[in-house]
Design a protein around this motif. Structure first.
Motif, mmCIF file in Angstrom:
data_model
loop_
_atom_site.group_PDB
_atom_site.id
_atom_site.type_symbol
_atom_site.label_atom_id
_atom_site.label_comp_id
_atom_site.label_asym_id
_atom_site.label_seq_id
_atom_site.Cartn_x
_atom_site.Cartn_y
_atom_site.Cartn_z
ATOM 1 N N ASP A 52 9.445 -15.353 56.501
ATOM 2 C CA ASP A 52 8.406 -16.361 56.685
ATOM 3 C C ASP A 52 8.634 -17.041 58.030
ATOM 4 O O ASP A 52 9.561 -17.835 58.194
ATOM 5 C CB ASP A 52 8.471 -17.381 55.542
ATOM 6 N N ASN A 80 12.969 -0.332 55.239
ATOM 7 C CA ASN A 80 11.697 0.344 54.940
ATOM 8 C C ASN A 80 11.718 1.826 55.356
ATOM 9 O O ASN A 80 10.938 2.269 56.209
ATOM 10 C CB ASN A 80 10.517 -0.356 55.631
ATOM 11 N N THR A 88 3.497 2.968 57.342
ATOM 12 C CA THR A 88 2.337 2.097 57.504
ATOM 13 C C THR A 88 2.652 1.075 58.589
ATOM 14 O O THR A 88 3.810 0.681 58.769
ATOM 15 C CB THR A 88 1.985 1.363 56.204
ATOM 16 N N LEU A 89 1.624 0.631 59.275
ATOM 17 C CA LEU A 89 1.858 -0.347 60.331
ATOM 18 C C LEU A 89 2.335 -1.676 59.768
ATOM 19 O O LEU A 89 3.093 -2.404 60.427
ATOM 20 C CB LEU A 89 0.583 -0.534 61.160
ATOM 21 N N ASP A 90 1.920 -2.010 58.558
ATOM 22 C CA ASP A 90 2.408 -3.241 57.934
ATOM 23 C C ASP A 90 3.907 -3.161 57.683
ATOM 24 O O ASP A 90 4.645 -4.130 57.936
ATOM 25 C CB ASP A 90 1.675 -3.505 56.615
ATOM 26 N N ASP A 91 4.376 -2.027 57.175
ATOM 27 C CA ASP A 91 5.808 -1.854 56.953
ATOM 28 C C ASP A 91 6.577 -1.858 58.274
ATOM 29 O O ASP A 91 7.663 -2.432 58.374
ATOM 30 C CB ASP A 91 6.086 -0.550 56.202
ATOM 31 N N ASP A 93 5.663 -3.380 61.054
ATOM 32 C CA ASP A 93 5.673 -4.758 61.559
ATOM 33 C C ASP A 93 6.696 -5.616 60.818
ATOM 34 O O ASP A 93 7.346 -6.479 61.423
ATOM 35 C CB ASP A 93 4.287 -5.385 61.421
ATOM 36 N N ALA A 94 6.861 -5.391 59.507
ATOM 37 C CA ALA A 94 7.827 -6.169 58.725
ATOM 38 C C ALA A 94 9.251 -5.902 59.201
ATOM 39 O O ALA A 94 10.077 -6.821 59.288
ATOM 40 C CB ALA A 94 7.691 -5.840 57.243
ATOM 41 N N ASP A 97 9.686 -7.594 62.585
ATOM 42 C CA ASP A 97 9.771 -9.038 62.415
ATOM 43 C C ASP A 97 11.156 -9.462 61.952
ATOM 44 O O ASP A 97 11.774 -10.361 62.538
ATOM 45 C CB ASP A 97 8.715 -9.504 61.409
ATOM 46 N N SER A 138 11.202 3.134 61.954
ATOM 47 C CA SER A 138 11.033 1.698 62.187
ATOM 48 C C SER A 138 12.368 1.004 62.402
ATOM 49 O O SER A 138 12.550 0.211 63.338
ATOM 50 C CB SER A 138 10.304 1.062 60.998
#
Length: 239
Positions: A52, A80, A88-91, A93-94, A97, A138
């Motif tokens: 967060d 991941n 996935t791009l969400d994974d 990005d996580a 981050d 990733s």
């Protein structure tokens, strides 16, 4: 006595490093999503979801104002794993981050105090996967970027008495590794077969490297990456 902040401090390498620093008489502030089973090494432990962005930044700024922070261990990470065709791009990005943006934000929060005092230690946990491992696109990208951070920051901050180094573990028998690769399993044996020492490392062995870079005796070492991997990064003897 020095004061250190460790992310991902509730278990594994982060917790082992906290234990060693506390034994040396230092203050240790731990950050992680879950409380550690053993909170003894910590002067303060702050439960925070490091995924967060707003919550972690608030905590970082509060700790930088409350303590005279001498060093940090950027240790929290997210893997991941996935084959290339299923990323996935969400994974992605996580992973970026958690491994990179957290490190940047924490370093930025404590940097003014380090510069003012002319002393600081920044250590990041990279990984042997930077050499290339299937299904770790990733994670390997993020850990490789941490090595780039290390070299760039070392050059930028050397004039202020701040050293910046990285430690790259090979397979380490953490709780997560043991869960995913239990003793006697095929996957665990596959890891061990690739290690010249024919065993996994321990969190305490990684903590020893972290504490060297975080301590007084590493004052002329900066911009370096130390593999603690039982010889895995060296490869196998040709004959």
């Amino acid at each position: 006595m020095r004061t250190y902040i460790i992310t991902g401090a509730s278990k594994g390498i982060g917790h082992a490093t906290a234990v060693q620093l506390a034994k040396e008489g230092h203050q240790v502030i731990g950050l992680a999503r879950s409380q550690p089973e053993d909170s003894a090494p910590f002067t303060e432990f702050v439960p925070v979801d490091l995924g967060d962005q707003n919550a972690r930044l608030k905590v970082f700024e509060e700790l930088a104002a409350k303590y005279r922070v001498d060093g940090i261990l950027n240790n929290v990470g997210l893997v991941n794993p996935a084959p290339l065709g299923e990323i996935t791009l969400d994974d992605f990005d996580a992973v970026i981050d958690m491994n990179l943006r957290v490190a940047i934000q924490l370093t930025q929060a404590v940097l003014p105090g380090m510069k003012e005092r002319g002393w600081g230690r920044i250590v990041s946990t990279s990984s042997l996967v930077t050499a290339g491992v299937p299904f770790r696109t990733s994670y390997a990208a993020a850990k490789t970027a941490l090595l780039s951070f290390t070299r760039s920051w070392a050059l930028e901050l050397a004039q202020f008495g701040i050293t910046v180094n990285a430690v790259s573990p090979g397979p380490v028998a953490t709780e997560l590794f043991n869960t995913n690769n239990p003793p006697g399993s095929e996957s665990r044996q596959r890891y061990i077969d690739g290690i010249p020492m024919k065993r996994t490392g321990t969190p305490e062995e990684l903590a020893a490297a972290n504490c060297f870079f975080l301590g007084e005796s590493s004052s002329f070492v900066t911009g370096q990456n130390l593999y603690v991997d039982g010889g895995s990064s060296t490869g196998h003897a040709p004959i």
